[in-house]
Design an enzyme around this catalytic site. Structure first.
Site, PDB file in Angstrom:
ATOM      1  N   GLU A  68      -8.148  -3.524  12.418  1.00 48.44           N
ATOM      2  CA  GLU A  68      -8.697  -3.047  11.076  1.00 48.44           C
ATOM      3  C   GLU A  68      -9.488  -1.696  11.469  1.00 48.44           C
ATOM      4  OE1 GLU A  68      -8.362  -3.496   8.106  1.00 48.44           O
ATOM      5  OE2 GLU A  68     -10.036  -2.821   7.040  1.00 48.44           O
TER       6      GLU A  68
ATOM      7  N   THR B 136      -0.275   6.683  -3.410  1.00 49.90           N
ATOM      8  CA  THR B 136      -0.820   6.077  -2.338  1.00 49.90           C
ATOM      9  C   THR B 136      -0.731   4.444  -2.158  1.00 49.90           C
ATOM     10  OG1 THR B 136      -3.040   6.067  -1.031  1.00 49.90           O
ATOM     11  CG2 THR B 136      -3.294   5.595  -3.531  1.00 49.90           C
TER      12      THR B 136
END
Ligand SMILES: *[C@@H]1O[C@H](CO)[C@@H](O)[C@H](O)[C@H]1NC(C)=O
Ligand SMILES: *[C@@H]1O[C@H](CO)[C@@H](O)[C@H](O)[C@H]1NC(C)=O
Ligand SMILES: *[C@@H]1O[C@H](CO)[C@@H](O)[C@H](O)[C@H]1NC(C)=O
Length: 503
Positions: free
Chosen positions: A366, A492
Site C-alpha cells: 500500500e 479513473t
C-alpha cells in the site's frame, strides 16, 4: 532481472519498432483470457450469492458491506467489465438491478467523487458500450435506462456545486441538501468529475452538468495564489470552497492529488478541441515532475519514484495509488508524440514493478519509502537490493500497478509487460482468493500474505480484472491505442467512455 529493467527504456529510446496500430498483430491469448474470465465469474458469483444487491462482498465471512450508499456498488462497477468480457448473463443481472435503484435514498453521507467515478461512470460506460461496439449483447430496449439513471443520479447530486465559488462540497447529505461543513475540498476529488459530467451533457444535450464541473475545474486550471503552485503545473492539496483559492502548497502525485493530473490528459483525449488547455496544464505538470520531483533511491539509481514536496521540504514516500503515474506518462507520451514522457513513464512502470517483484507474495505494498534516514533495520536488505522499504504492507485489491503495466504493453508491444501482468494476476489468485471471492491481504511481504482481509472492493471488478483481461483479450476498439488514435478513454475507475465526436 535488473538488466531487463534497464534494457526496457533503452530499447524504446533506440526506436525499436514493436508494431503500429495500423498493422496490429492480434496477440490475444485465449487460455489466459479464459482464466481471467473465470476469476471474474468467481468474484461475481460470490458477490451475487452472499451480498447482492448490497455494495460489496465480505469474502471470508460471506457477508456484505454497504460502504457506497447501498446502491449496489459492485454491480454497477462490474458492468463495463462484464460487457467487455461479453457475459450477457451478468450484464442482464446488472441492468435489472440498475433499473430498480433509487438514488435519492440512502442512510449515509454521499461522496460526490466516489459516486461519480463508480456509479455515474459505470452507467455511462455501459451505455456507451452497449449503444456502440457491444450492441446486440443484450436486448436493445434495455439500454436506455442506463442513461436515464445517470441523469437521475446527477440531478440528485448537483446541489453539491451550489457554493459561492462553484467548487463543490465532496461530502453531501441528500436528505437535507447539507454538507459536512468542510471549508475546503481536495484537489483530486474536485478535479475528477469533469470527464463524467461532461460526457453526461454530451449524451443528453443538457449542458448543465458540463458547465458545473468545468466551472469548478477553472480554479484548478488557473490556480491562485501563486505560492500554492510551488512548481509550474504542480498544485497544492486543498481548495477553499468559498473563494476557489488554494489553501496550501502540498504537492504530490499520490492519493488526494492523483487523478487531477490523470484527468488533464484524459480530457484532451476525450476532446482535443475543447480541452487543449487541459493538455497544456498536464504537459506543464509532467515537465515539472520530471525536473523537480523525480527521485532515484540511492542504492538503485536505475529506479525512479515521484517524491512529495511541501514548504521547501521533500518527502520520499509513495504508494500503490501513485503507481498510476507510469500509465499517465505513457498515455501523454504516446498521444502527444513525446518520447521523453514515454521513456519516463516506462521507468516509473519498471520501478513500481520492483515493488511487486521484490516481495514474498509478488504483490506490492500500500505504501513505501526510499528515505535513507528512515530505513528500519529489519528492511535494510530489502532497501539495499530493491531501493524501497515498506511503510504499509497491506494490499486491498488495488489496480494501479497492473493498470500501468497494461499501458506499457499497449504502448510498446513488449511481451515482458504482459508477463508482469500475468505474474501479478497469478499472485492475486494465489493469495487473495477465497471460497467465495477475493480478499485483501494484510502483509504482502509475509508468507501467505499475512492475514486475509474480509472485504472485496468493488474496484476488483471495474479495474483489476478489466486491465488484466484487456492485456490478453482480442483487439477491440476500446483498447488503449498507440499514438493519437484512441476512440475510448478510461475514467479513473477504468470505465471506458466513448471519446467525443461531433455528429
Ligand atoms: C458468465 O458469468 C456466469 C456467472 O459468473 C458464468 O456462470 C458463465 O459461465 C459466464 N458465461 C460466459 C460465456 O463466460
Ligand atoms: C476560506 O475563505 C474564507 C473567505 O475568505 C475564509 O473566511 C476562510 O477562513 C477560508 N478557509 C480556509 C480553511 O482557508
Ligand atoms: C520477479 O521477476 C522475475 C523475472 O521477471 C520472475 O522470474 C520472478 O518470479 C519474479 N518474482 C516474483 C516474486 O514475482
Amino acid at each position: 532481472m535488473r538488466t531487463h529493467l534497464l534494457a526496457l527504456p533503452a530499447l524504446v529510446a533506440a526506436g525499436v519498432p514493436y508494431y503500429s496500430n495500423s498493422q496490429f498483430v492480434d496477440r490475444s491469448d485465449g487460455s489466459r483470457a479464459d482464466a481471467i474470465k473465470e476469476a471474474f465469474s468467481h468474484a461475481w458469483d460470490g458477490y451475487y450469492e452472499y451480498a447482492f444487491p448490497h455494495d460489496e462482498l465480505h469474502p471470508i465471512s460471506k457477508g456484505y458491506g454497504d460502504s457506497r450508499n447501498s446502491w449496489g456498488a459492485s454491480a454497477v462497477d462490474a458492468l463495463s467489465t462484464a460487457i467487455i468480457m461479453r457475459n450477457a448473463t451478468i450484464v442482464n443481472q446488472i441492468i435489472d438491478h440498475i433499473a430498480k435503484v433509487d438514488y435519492s435514498t440512502t442512510n449515509s453521507d454521499v461522496s460526490l467523487f466516489e459516486t461519480t467515478i463508480r456509479y455515474l461512470a459505470g452507467m455511462l460506460s455501459g451505455y456507451d458500450l452497449l449503444k456502440g461496439p457491444a450492441s446486440g449483447l443484450v436486448d436493445e430496449s434495455r439500454v436506455g435506462v442506463l442513461l436515464e439513471q445517470s441523469k437521475n443520479l446527477a440531478d440528485i447530486l448537483k446541489f453539491a456545486f451550489d457554493t459561492p465559488s462553484g467548487v463543490p462540497h465532496n461530502v453531501i447529505d441528500l436528505t437535507t441538501h447539507g454538507n459536512d461543513g468542510n471549508e475546503v475540498n481536495g484537489l483530486a476529488v474536485t478535479g475528477t468529475l469533469v470527464l463524467e459530467w461532461t460526457r453526461l451533457s454530451d449524451l443528453t444535450g443538457d449542458d448543465e452538468y458540463a458547465r458545473l464541473s468545468q466551472r469548478a475545474q477553472e480554479y484548478l486550471l488557473h490556480p491562485s495564489p501563486p505560492e500554492y503552485q510551488p512548481f509550474p503545473g504542480l498544485l497544492g492539496h486543498t481548495i477553499n470552497i468559498t473563494t476557489g483559492e488554494f489553501a496550501d502548497g502540498s504537492v504530490s502525485w499520490g492519493g488526494g492529488h492523483d487523478s487531477y493530473y490523470e484527468y488533464l490528459i484524459k480530457m484532451y483525449v476525450y476532446d482535443p478541441e475543447r480541452f487543449s488547455l487541459y493538455r497544456d496544464r498536464w504537459v506543464t505538470a509532467a515537465e515539472s515532475t520530471m525536473k523537480y520531483l523525480a527521485s532515484h533511491p540511492s542504492p538503485r539509481q536505475d529506479l525512479v519514484f515521484v517524491a512529495n514536496y511541501n514548504e521547501h521540504q521533500y518527502s520520499f514516500v509513495s504508494g500503490h495509488l501513485t503507481c498510476f503515474d507510469g500509465g499517465s506518462f505513457l498515455l501523454g507520451g504516446t498521444v502527444l508524440g513525446r518520447q521523453d514522457f514515454t521513456d519516463f513513464g516506462l521507468q516509473l512502470v519498471a520501478s513500481c514493478h520492483e515493488t511487486y517483484n521484490a516481495t514474498v507474495t509478488g504483490i506490492g505494498p500500500e505504501s513505501f519509502s526510499w528515505d535513507p534516514s528512515k530505513v528500519p533495520a529489519a528492511q535494510r536488505d530489502l532497501y539495499e537490493q530493491s531501493g524501497f522499504f515498506i511503510t504499509g504492507g497491506s494490499y486491498i485489491l488495488r489496480p494501479e500497478v497492473i493498470e500501468s503495466f497494461y499501458y506499457a504493453w499497449r504502448v510498446t508491444g513488449n511481451e515482458e509487460y504482459r508477463e508482469w501482468v500475468w505474474n501479478a494476476f497469478t499472485s492475486i489468485n494465489k493469495y487473495c482468493r477465497t471460497g467465495s471471492g477475493f480478499a485483501g491481504i494484510s502483509d504482502v511481504n509475509a508468507a501467505n500474505g499475512g492475514n486475509q482481509l474480509d472485504n472485496q472492493e468493488s474496484f476488483i471488478f471495474a479495474e483489476v480484472l478489466k486491465y488484466v483481461y484487456l492485456t490478453f483479450a482480442p483487439e477491440d476498439e476500446w483498447q488503449v491505442q498507440r499514438g493519437s488514435g484512441n476512440t475510448w478513454v478510461f475514467n479513473t475507475e477504468a470505465h471506458p467512455l466513448k471519446v467525443y465526436t461531433n455528429q
